[in-house]
Structure formats: C-alpha cells, structure tokens
Motif scaffolding. Structure first.
Motif, short mmCIF file in Angstrom:
data_model
loop_
_atom_site.label_atom_id
_atom_site.label_comp_id
_atom_site.label_asym_id
_atom_site.label_seq_id
_atom_site.Cartn_x
_atom_site.Cartn_y
_atom_site.Cartn_z
N PRO A 9 -14.32 -23.25 67.68
CA PRO A 9 -13.32 -22.90 68.68
C PRO A 9 -13.59 -21.51 69.23
CG PRO A 9 -12.37 -22.75 66.49
CD PRO A 9 -13.77 -23.24 66.32
N CYS A 10 -13.59 -21.34 70.54
CA CYS A 10 -13.90 -20.03 71.13
C CYS A 10 -12.84 -19.64 72.13
CB CYS A 10 -15.22 -20.06 71.90
SG CYS A 10 -16.55 -20.80 71.03
N TYR A 11 -12.29 -18.49 71.95
CA TYR A 11 -11.37 -17.96 72.95
C TYR A 11 -11.81 -16.53 73.26
CZ TYR A 11 -7.05 -16.39 75.13
OH TYR A 11 -6.13 -15.86 76.00
N GLU A 13 -14.91 -15.24 73.63
CA GLU A 13 -15.94 -14.84 72.66
C GLU A 13 -17.29 -14.64 73.34
OE1 GLU A 13 -15.09 -14.12 69.72
OE2 GLU A 13 -13.50 -15.44 68.99
N ASP A 43 -11.51 -22.59 74.43
CA ASP A 43 -10.06 -22.75 74.45
C ASP A 43 -9.46 -21.97 75.62
OD1 ASP A 43 -7.48 -23.27 73.73
OD2 ASP A 43 -7.44 -21.87 72.04
N ASN A 73 -5.52 -22.05 77.56
CA ASN A 73 -5.52 -21.67 76.16
C ASN A 73 -4.44 -22.44 75.39
OD1 ASN A 73 -4.31 -19.11 74.16
ND2 ASN A 73 -6.34 -19.95 73.90
N LYS A 76 -5.94 -22.18 68.67
CA LYS A 76 -7.04 -22.62 67.83
C LYS A 76 -6.82 -24.00 67.23
CE LYS A 76 -9.77 -21.27 63.85
NZ LYS A 76 -9.85 -20.51 62.61
N ASP A 96 -15.57 -20.22 62.74
CA ASP A 96 -15.24 -19.31 63.83
C ASP A 96 -16.49 -18.83 64.55
OD1 ASP A 96 -12.68 -19.60 63.05
OD2 ASP A 96 -12.39 -17.53 62.34
N ALA A 97 -16.30 -18.45 65.80
CA ALA A 97 -17.42 -18.00 66.63
C ALA A 97 -17.85 -16.57 66.27
CB ALA A 97 -17.03 -18.06 68.09
N ASP A 98 -16.96 -15.81 65.62
CA ASP A 98 -17.25 -14.39 65.42
C ASP A 98 -18.11 -14.10 64.19
OD1 ASP A 98 -15.46 -14.96 63.45
OD2 ASP A 98 -13.85 -13.71 64.22
N GLN A 100 -17.48 -14.47 61.19
CA GLN A 100 -16.76 -14.05 59.98
C GLN A 100 -16.85 -15.15 58.92
OE1 GLN A 100 -12.86 -12.74 61.60
NE2 GLN A 100 -13.32 -10.84 60.55
N ARG A 203 -16.05 -8.88 62.12
CA ARG A 203 -16.27 -9.57 63.37
C ARG A 203 -17.50 -8.96 64.06
NH1 ARG A 203 -14.06 -11.78 67.77
NH2 ARG A 203 -12.39 -13.18 67.17
N THR A 208 -9.87 -9.48 67.31
CA THR A 208 -9.15 -10.60 66.74
C THR A 208 -8.08 -11.06 67.72
OG1 THR A 208 -7.71 -11.32 64.98
CG2 THR A 208 -7.67 -8.98 65.47
N LYS A 209 -7.82 -12.38 67.72
CA LYS A 209 -6.84 -12.93 68.64
C LYS A 209 -5.46 -12.98 67.99
CE LYS A 209 -10.38 -13.74 71.24
NZ LYS A 209 -11.39 -13.38 70.27
N TRP A 210 -5.40 -12.53 66.75
CA TRP A 210 -4.13 -12.64 66.03
C TRP A 210 -3.35 -11.35 66.09
CZ3 TRP A 210 -2.19 -17.07 64.77
CH2 TRP A 210 -3.04 -18.14 64.51
N1 UDP Z 1 -9.43 -18.93 68.77
C1 UDP Z 1 -9.19 -20.00 69.64
N2 UDP Z 1 -8.03 -20.02 70.36
C2 UDP Z 1 -7.09 -19.04 70.25
C3 UDP Z 1 -7.33 -17.98 69.34
C4 UDP Z 1 -8.51 -17.97 68.61
O1 UDP Z 1 -10.01 -20.90 69.77
O2 UDP Z 1 -6.07 -19.11 70.94
C5 UDP Z 1 -10.70 -18.90 67.99
C6 UDP Z 1 -11.49 -17.61 68.14
O3 UDP Z 1 -12.32 -17.64 69.27
C7 UDP Z 1 -12.28 -17.57 66.85
C8 UDP Z 1 -11.35 -18.25 65.85
O4 UDP Z 1 -10.39 -18.97 66.63
O5 UDP Z 1 -13.49 -18.32 66.93
C9 UDP Z 1 -10.68 -17.26 64.93
O6 UDP Z 1 -10.03 -16.25 65.68
P1 UDP Z 1 -10.03 -14.73 65.24
O7 UDP Z 1 -11.38 -14.29 64.84
O8 UDP Z 1 -9.40 -13.97 66.36
O9 UDP Z 1 -9.06 -14.74 63.99
P2 UDP Z 1 -9.22 -13.88 62.65
O10 UDP Z 1 -10.64 -14.10 62.15
O11 UDP Z 1 -8.97 -12.49 63.03
O12 UDP Z 1 -8.20 -14.47 61.72
#
Ligand code: UDP
Ligand code: MG
Length: 316
Positions: A9-11, A13, A43, A73, A76, A96-98, A100, A203, A208-210
């Motif tokens: 899932p990518c938002y 990124e 996304d 959007n 996730k 995740d795309a990042d 992590q 990352r 982060t999207k959160w």
């Molecule tokens: N993501 C998504 N839609 C959203 C928010 C996040 O597809 O509305 C994806 C984001 O691109 C990433 C993954 O969910 O690949 C995890 O997000 P993030 O790294 O921001 O979360 P964290 O690792 O900080 O919990």
C-alpha cells in the motif's frame, strides 16, 4: 516455481518506490527457488507515486510489477484489501513501502510455511526504538485493554506485515466487512501462524502518515469491531445503581419508622431518581448488546474456515 506476491500500500511514497523495488530484487536474487510479483496499491496519492510506479514497471521484467490506483485516499486498510482481492500469487505478503518492514524477513517466513507446516508467518517488532515515547506507551495501553475486553487476542508489536498461503488470503478476503481492522481480522481467521521477530528500521524517505489522532481513530475502530464487553459493563453499572436505590429505600424506610422528625420528601426523590436512572442505564446496555449482535450479523463473517479436510467439495 512458486510465485510470491508482495502487496504494497502506498500513500505519497514517491521517494520510496524505486528503492523498495531495488531492495526486493536484491532479496529475491538469492532465492532462486521462487519468483516475485510486486503489486503496488496507490491509495490516492497526490504526489508522483503513480509515475514512480510506472517507471519501475518499465525497468522491471514484464509482469513483475502490477498496480492498482484507487480513486482517492481510502486508507491503508482498504488499500490492503484491494491488493488481497486482486492477488494471484501462490503466497502473498503485505508490507509497507517505506522499507520499515525488511523484505529480508520473507525468507524466514517462507521457511516457516514451507518446512515447518505453518499457514502464515507474521512479523513482530521487538524494539520500538526511535519511536516517540507517547506512541509506544499508548500502543502498549491499547493492547492491554483490547486483549481484556474483546474476543480476539492481539500480540503487542504485531504488524500488518505477513506472508500467507492462498487459503489464508481467501479467508481474509471473505471477511467482507466495510470497517476493516486488519490486525483483528488476522487474529479472527485463525490458521497456524508463526511470529518472526525483527527490529524496525527508520523510514527511508518521506513522513509517517499516522498522526496521534489517526492512531486513536484506528484504536477506536478496533474496539468497536471486536468488543462487546463494554456493553456488559454498562448493564452491570445500571443494575448496581438500581441496587443502591433499593438499599437506600430500605434504609430510609427503617429510619423513618424510628424517628418522629419532620418528613422532607428528600429521600423519596433521591430514591426514585436513582432507581429510574439505574433502570434506564440497564436497558440502554441491553439495547446496546442487541445492536452489537446485529452489527456482528450484518458483517456476515463466515462461520468457520477450513485448514485441512479430505471431504471433496460439493458439486452442483
Ligand atoms: N498508507 C496507505 N494509505 C494511507 C496511509 C498509509 O496506503 O492512508 C501506507 C503507507 O504508504 C505505507 C504504509 O501504509 O506504505 C504504512 O504507513 P506509515 O509508514 O506512514 O505508518 P507507520 O510505519 O509510521 O506506522
Ligand atoms: Mg512506516
């Protein structure tokens, strides 16, 4: 040769897509016994994520890169569902795309499934280093509470990152509820799962999207999706108040028998208020429980999933 499909899932990124692909290719270059497909689920990004995905698609061998771009959007959870629903691989992973979620873990996960008889393998964070204290404290509290008041058991540090067999994917896709809480769904579908531990890395790019607010909303939807115990507590609370009212009534009545003082009417008002309040709260809790049951029914979850069986499927 087994195909492993990675759903990503990518938002927003754009900076991660290309690095992600390179890293995955590197990991699979020493796994000659399987091939990979990457399914990017865009996304509704509003940066150049989609262009980056198309660039990577050109660079990769034909058919290796798939993509789905959502119309806006959706979050996730919905993006993961879209990917799972369209997935074709023999084994499917979500990550995740990042970066992590280290793609290297797939080797261990695959080993658990192919050689140790598991149906799926999930990643579990062992350290939350580098994460703000407030986030890790809240997260710990969340697991503590949700495990006490819901029917499912969530493991602290569990992530959405997991590799699974087709039949697990099918089970998850058949949970067609709109309000999705993937960690809970993973726990609910069951199957033999192996926890693979890892230390999260930073990352690689982007943010982060959160937000804390988003996390609260996420936690809340987790409770609502699986919890019915709070309603029980409401019912008990209402009953408790009713008993207090009755107790106080008896106490006042006995007191009145022995005293000759003036009657103020004060006690009877309190008693009636307490009693009616308690009855109303109890009934509200009961209505709530009915609604919770209706909610569960409306989700139309399957009654069971099969792990193994030697009964042939019924033909029409
Ligand atoms: N993501 C998504 N839609 C959203 C928010 C996040 O597809 O509305 C994806 C984001 O691109 C990433 C993954 O969910 O690949 C995890 O997000 P993030 O790294 O921001 O979360 P964290 O690792 O900080 O919990
Ligand atoms: Mg991340």
């Amino acid at each position: 040769m087994k195909t492993i499909e990675l759903i990503v899932p990518c938002y927003n990124e754009e900076k991660c897509i290309s690095k992600f692909y390179d890293r995955v290719r590197e990991v699979f270059s020493d796994m000659p016994e399987c091939t990979f497909i990457i399914t990017f689920v865009d996304d509704g990004s509003n940066d150049n994520t989609m262009d980056e995905i198309k660039k990577v698609e050109k660079r990769a061998d034909a058919g290796k890169i798939q993509y789905i771009s959502l119309s806006r959007n959706f979050g996730k959870e919905s993006a993961m569902y879209a990917g799972l629903e369209k997935s074709v691989g023999d084994y499917v992973a979500i990550l995740d795309a990042d970066l992590q979620h280290p793609p290297e873990l797939i080797k261990d996960m695959l080993d658990a499934i192919e050689n140790e008889g598991y149906d799926c393998a999930s990643a579990r964070r062992v350290s939350r280093k580098g994460e703000p204290l407030i986030k890790s404290t809240l997260s710990r509290a969340f697991y503590h509470v949700i495990n006490h008041i819901t029917v499912i058991d969530l493991v602290p540090g569990s992530t959405d990152y997991r590799l699974m067999k087709r039949k697990v994917v099918e089970a998850i896709v058949s949970m067609a509820e709109r309000e999705r809480f993937t960690k809970g769904i993973y726990a609910w579908v069951g199957f033999k799962n192996k926890w693979v531990e890892y230390t999260p890395s930073k990352r690689i790019a982007g943010n982060t999207k959160w937000s804390i607010r988003g996390l609260f909303r996420y936690a809340y939807s987790g409770f609502l999706a699986f919890a019915t115990t709070p309603l029980r507590i409401v019912i008990y609370f209402g009953m408790f108040i009713v008993f207090v009212a009755i107790g106080y009534a008896i106490y006042t009545f006995l007191g009145a028998l022995h005293s000759t003082g003036e009657r103020t009417g004060y006690a009877s008002i309190i008693i009636i208020m307490l009693f009616l309040g308690g009855v109303i709260i109890t009934i509200l809790g009961m209505i709530g429980e009915y609604m919770a049951r209706i909610y569960m029914e409306v989700k139309n979850r399957p009654i069971y999933f099969e792990r193994e069986s030697n009964i042939p499927d019924k033909k029409e």
